[in-house]
Write a protein that holds these residues in place. Structure first.
Motif, short mmCIF file in Angstrom:
data_model
loop_
_atom_site.label_atom_id
_atom_site.label_comp_id
_atom_site.label_asym_id
_atom_site.label_seq_id
_atom_site.Cartn_x
_atom_site.Cartn_y
_atom_site.Cartn_z
N VAL A 169 0.85 -1.19 0.00
CA VAL A 169 0.00 0.00 0.00
C VAL A 169 0.89 1.24 0.00
O VAL A 169 2.04 1.20 0.43
CB VAL A 169 -0.93 0.03 1.23
N SER A 214 1.63 4.87 1.60
CA SER A 214 1.43 5.41 2.94
C SER A 214 2.28 6.67 3.09
O SER A 214 3.13 6.96 2.24
CB SER A 214 1.84 4.38 3.99
N HIS A 247 -8.53 8.37 10.41
CA HIS A 247 -8.19 7.03 9.97
C HIS A 247 -8.46 6.06 11.12
O HIS A 247 -8.51 6.45 12.29
CB HIS A 247 -6.72 6.92 9.57
N VAL A 259 -6.54 3.02 7.59
CA VAL A 259 -7.37 3.28 6.40
C VAL A 259 -8.28 4.47 6.72
O VAL A 259 -8.63 4.71 7.88
CB VAL A 259 -8.23 2.05 6.03
#
Length: 305
Positions: A58, A60, A239, A297
């Motif tokens: 992912v 980040s 998040h 997330v």
């Protein structure tokens, strides 16, 4: 265990340079650790828990990374305390609300962690956090509490999260949005006793803890897995970070008496005092466990005036 003069190498995390142990797991694998090699480590009971959690890459704030972060051998001690909801609410962002066990009474925790084998190598950690109601949950607080206990899944907001290594601080602060800083932090947990000490910037005691370890029960891998969702703000956006703990040897004591929690001077002790704890209602110790920490997330949290 790490050695004081262990050789290190420099690595870059999105422009932040940190030192990690030379030939350690992060140096060799950059989060894509060989599970078969970890399984050969005598400190690790097994890796079946992680084989069912495939990693994904992912983007980040610390650059491209693989998630989850795996902790193959860890231990922890959690003190759960009652505290006034008013004091808890004064430390929460307006969007979050305390999870109450009774009108006006919420829950706070002081936790100490020791990570002996993990993707970012050995480190220790401590935390001050509070239980919160799930974001965007319209039910009564009591219903949220019952659901949390039944599902063994709590939601939290962390006030303090000191760590012992630079890579843990950069990843935790920049990547996850947690209030992490690096300090001298010793945690020792075995079947007979738990001790911990967090130092302040001057090397004096911030928080210290000592208690007999509750009697431990062994669990097959995967039988006792709990979840925790933590809310953080990253660059002004909310998040949620999900973690899963696989307890392999654990025990608890209700209303423990033979514990010693000392508050000195520092950020962590200030956070404990600000919550005005009433009494400790539970001591949970995991002498052997495993952990999967997922990257945060985006999460929809209702705005409040």
């Amino acid at each position: 265990m790490p050695t004081t003069h262990q050789a290190t190498v420099e690595v870059d995390l999105a422009g932040r340079t940190v030192e990690v142990p030379r030939d350690g797991l992060f140096d060799r694998y950059r989060m894509n650790t060989d599970l078969d090699e970890v399984a050969r480590d005598p400190r690790v009971s097994g890796v079946d828990f992680f084989r069912n959690l495939p990693k994904t890459e992912v983007d980040s704030p610390i650059g491209p990374t693989l998630t989850p972060n795996f902790y193959y051998r860890m231990s922890s001690t959690r003190l759960t305390m009652l505290a006034r909801s008013r004091a808890i609410r004064s430390r929460l962002p307006r969007e979050l609300a305390p999870l109450e066990v009774a009108p006006g009474i919420g829950l706070m925790s002081v936790i100490f962690f020791r990570y002996d084998v993990c993707d970012i190598d050995f480190y220790t950690e401590a935390a001050v956090g509070v239980a919160v109601r799930p974001a965007r949950h319209g039910k009564l607080g009591f219903v949220d509490l019952v659901a949390a206990l039944k599902n063994d899944h709590l939601d939290s907001y962390v006030l303090s999260l000191p760590v012992s290594t630079d890579i843990a601080q950069v990843r935790g602060h920049d990547g996850y949005g947690f209030p992490k800083w690096v300090t001298e932090l010793d945690v020792d947990i075995d079947s007979s006793r738990t001790t911990a000490r967090v130092a302040n910037d001057a090397g004096e005691t911030d928080v210290a803890f000592s208690a007999p370890t509750p009697s431990q029960t062994r669990y097959p891998s995967g039988e006792r897995v709990s979840g925790l969702t933590s809310y953080t703000s990253i660059n002004g956006a909310w998040h949620s970070t999900f973690s899963q703990t696989n307890a392999l040897s654990a025990g608890s004591t209700a209303f423990p008496r033979d514990l010693d929690l000392q508050l000195g001077r520092g950020r962590m002790s200030d956070d404990v005092r600000s919550l005005k704890p009433i009494r400790t209602i539970r001591l949970d110790v995991i002498t052997e466990g495993q952990l999967a920490l997922h990257m945060p997330v985006p999460h929809s949290v209702p705005a409040k005036a």
